[in-house]
Design a protein around this motif. Structure first.
Motif, PDB file in Angstrom:
ATOM      1  N   PRO A 398     -12.621   3.867   4.142  1.00 24.93           N
ATOM      2  CA  PRO A 398     -12.862   2.740   3.232  1.00 24.93           C
ATOM      3  C   PRO A 398     -12.462   3.018   1.790  1.00 24.93           C
ATOM      4  O   PRO A 398     -12.167   2.095   1.040  1.00 24.93           O
ATOM      5  N   ALA A 399     -12.475   4.285   1.393  1.00 22.34           N
ATOM      6  CA  ALA A 399     -12.152   4.625   0.010  1.00 22.34           C
ATOM      7  C   ALA A 399     -10.659   4.867  -0.210  1.00 22.34           C
ATOM      8  O   ALA A 399     -10.229   5.120  -1.332  1.00 22.34           O
ATOM      9  N   ASN A 400      -9.875   4.751   0.851  1.00 27.40           N
ATOM     10  CA  ASN A 400      -8.463   5.142   0.775  1.00 27.40           C
ATOM     11  C   ASN A 400      -7.532   3.935   0.690  1.00 27.40           C
ATOM     12  O   ASN A 400      -6.465   3.918   1.301  1.00 27.40           O
ATOM     13  N   TRP A 401      -7.920   2.913  -0.087  1.00 27.51           N
ATOM     14  CA  TRP A 401      -7.078   1.724  -0.225  1.00 27.51           C
ATOM     15  C   TRP A 401      -6.034   1.877  -1.329  1.00 27.51           C
ATOM     16  O   TRP A 401      -5.118   1.065  -1.436  1.00 27.51           O
ATOM     17  N   GLY A 402      -6.124   2.906  -2.144  1.00 26.69           N
ATOM     18  CA  GLY A 402      -5.199   3.095  -3.261  1.00 26.69           C
ATOM     19  C   GLY A 402      -3.732   3.070  -2.885  1.00 26.69           C
ATOM     20  O   GLY A 402      -2.930   2.388  -3.542  1.00 26.69           O
ATOM     21  N   PRO A 403      -3.308   3.798  -1.823  1.00 25.20           N
ATOM     22  CA  PRO A 403      -1.897   3.772  -1.456  1.00 25.20           C
ATOM     23  C   PRO A 403      -1.371   2.371  -1.140  1.00 25.20           C
ATOM     24  O   PRO A 403      -0.217   2.053  -1.434  1.00 25.20           O
TER      25      PRO A 403
END
Length: 453
Positions: A398-403
């Motif tokens: 859930p925290a890895n939306w940056g890319p």
């Protein structure tokens, strides 16, 4: 009575209104068909057609979504060729029938549990047919409406084609809200089929509307003057390749819509664990706002130019996508609704409302359908695979939306940069579009262009 005579019997404004309404309703109905596949891919297909894939089932489901975008450029070449040679109307009717038939048949498919590997193969085949159809839909509708619209209101009238697409997304999202409320067993057994089967009625209504369309006067003039290109694609590449490249890069902005309507739906419901019905409502509400804001931004571009509106909206979308994903992470519904509306209903609505006029305005009438179709579909090819790429990038975290946010921002930057290098066309008279001399004399054209009341 010839087509040109019939067209002449109506006032230009009346022809433009009929084309705009037909474009809106036709796009609504056709893209209802196209995007219910996206909702089903996000929510159902992984379990129904790829149950043995385990954690990769969602990724494989999204890959079937992207298959249509591979077929779109081929459809663009085929429909663009015949649209520039035979006319816009007949091709638009044909693409509609193909889309409706293939969508209905998806609802009739056996599942993997019933037919084994045949089921996903048939699903991919029908998705390819959908892609072939979509390759000619919005380019043809935009070209037809542009050629009927009066100078000074071209973006306004063509924007209704895009508002129709957004409304198609709305009703496709709403169609799945009651479906997702079914018990899981009923959802997977028969519930998911209902929106696809309903396309039979949708197709019938759209067919009736499309049959009422007329060929634009500018196309009839080319036909009467024997100025139709023998092979429109070759003529296009020989004379207008720089604009083909520009429009292809500008079309990358459409991936914002795919990220919002398809990837974000799965990310929010499967990774962040938000409510499926509520996320569908978020998508529907944001697109309802877009239906009304797009004509306003189109009117603005008729006043101040295509480039300022397109570039501002594209850059704004690159920024707002970060705010939207951050809002999903907070699980705050008010914040999610606000950022979704700002992203889609405001900033993405700006380039989306402008490009149905701006892209075909860059090409002459003899290759306009091909130029719009091929360039737009090449850009959309990237958009089609963004949900699958985004799923791989987030890796279920859930925290890895940056890319995904940075991927969207990079594509938006490329689109804005390409638009910056393109010519401004909003003051060029319709019959002079695509002619270098007219583009070089825009100030003079501005004094003589006709603005419809």
């Amino acid at each position: 009575m010839s087509a040109s005579t019939s067209s002449a019997s109506r006032s230009p404004r009346n022809n433009a209104r009929i084309a705009a309404v037909s474009g809106f309703l036709g796009s609504t109905l056709e893209y209802y068909d196209f995007f219910i596949f996206g909702s089903a891919a996000a929510l159902v297909f992984g379990k129904v057609f790829f149950p043995d894939a385990g954690a990769a089932s969602t990724l494989m489901s999204f890959a079937t979504l992207g298959v249509a975008y591979i077929a779109r450029p081929l459809g663009a070449v085929v429909w663009g060729h015949f649209g520039d040679r035979l006319g816009r109307k007949n091709i638009l009717v044909l693409t509609l029938v193909l889309m409706g038939t293939s969508t209905f048949l998806v609802g009739c498919l056996p599942t993997y549990a019933t037919a084994g590997v045949f089921a996903p193969i048939a699903l991919v085949a029908l998705r390819l047919v959908q892609g072939l159809s979509a390759g000619g839909e919005s380019p043809g509708s935009s070209s037809l409406t542009l050629e009927h619209a009066p100078d000074g209101r071209r973006a306004f009238y063509t924007s209704f084609t895009m508002s129709g697409i957004q409304f198609g997304i709305v009703i496709s999202s709403l169609a799945f809200i009651p479906i997702t409320l079914l018990p899981q067993a009923q959802l997977l057994a028969w519930g998911w089929r209902l929106p696809f089967l309903a396309s039979a009625l949708v197709t019938f209504v759209a067919y009736y509307l499309r049959r009422r369309l007329e060929e634009p006067e500018v196309f009839e003039e080319i036909k009467d003057d024997a100025a139709i290109a023998a092979v429109p694609l070759l003529d296009l590449l020989r004379r207008d390749f720089p604009n083909v490249l520009r429009v292809t890069l500008c079309a990358l902005v459409t991936m914002v819509n795919t990220v919002f309507t398809v990837f974000a739906l799965t990310y929010a419901t499967e990774v962040v664990k938000l409510s499926k019905p509520m996320m569908l409502i978020v998508i529907a509400v944001a697109n309802v706002v877009t239906v009304f804001t797009q004509p306003l931004f189109a009117l603005l571009s008729d006043r101040i130019g295509r480039k300022p509106v397109f570039i501002t909206g594209t850059i704004g979308s690159a920024v707002l996508v970060f705010a939207f994903f951050a809002a999903l992470s907070t699980r705050s519904w008010p914040l999610i609704f606000v950022t979704a509306i700002a992203l889609t209903g405001v900033f993405y609505a700006m380039p989306n409302s402008v490009y149905p006029a701006y892209f075909p305005e860059l090409f002459p009438a003899r290759t306009r359908y091909s130029g719009m179709a091929v360039s737009l579909m090449l850009g959309l090819l990237v958009a089609g695979f963004t949900p699958a790429i985004g799923t791989a990038l987030t890796e279920g975290n859930p925290a890895n939306w940056g890319p995904v946010g940075w991927m969207t921002a990079i594509f938006c930057a490329a689109a804005a940069g390409s638009a910056f290098t393109a010519r401004e066309t909003f003051r060029v008279p319709k019959h002079e579009l695509g002619k270098p001399a007219a583009l070089a004399a825009q100030p003079a054209a501005a004094a003589t262009s006709t603005v419809a009341p």
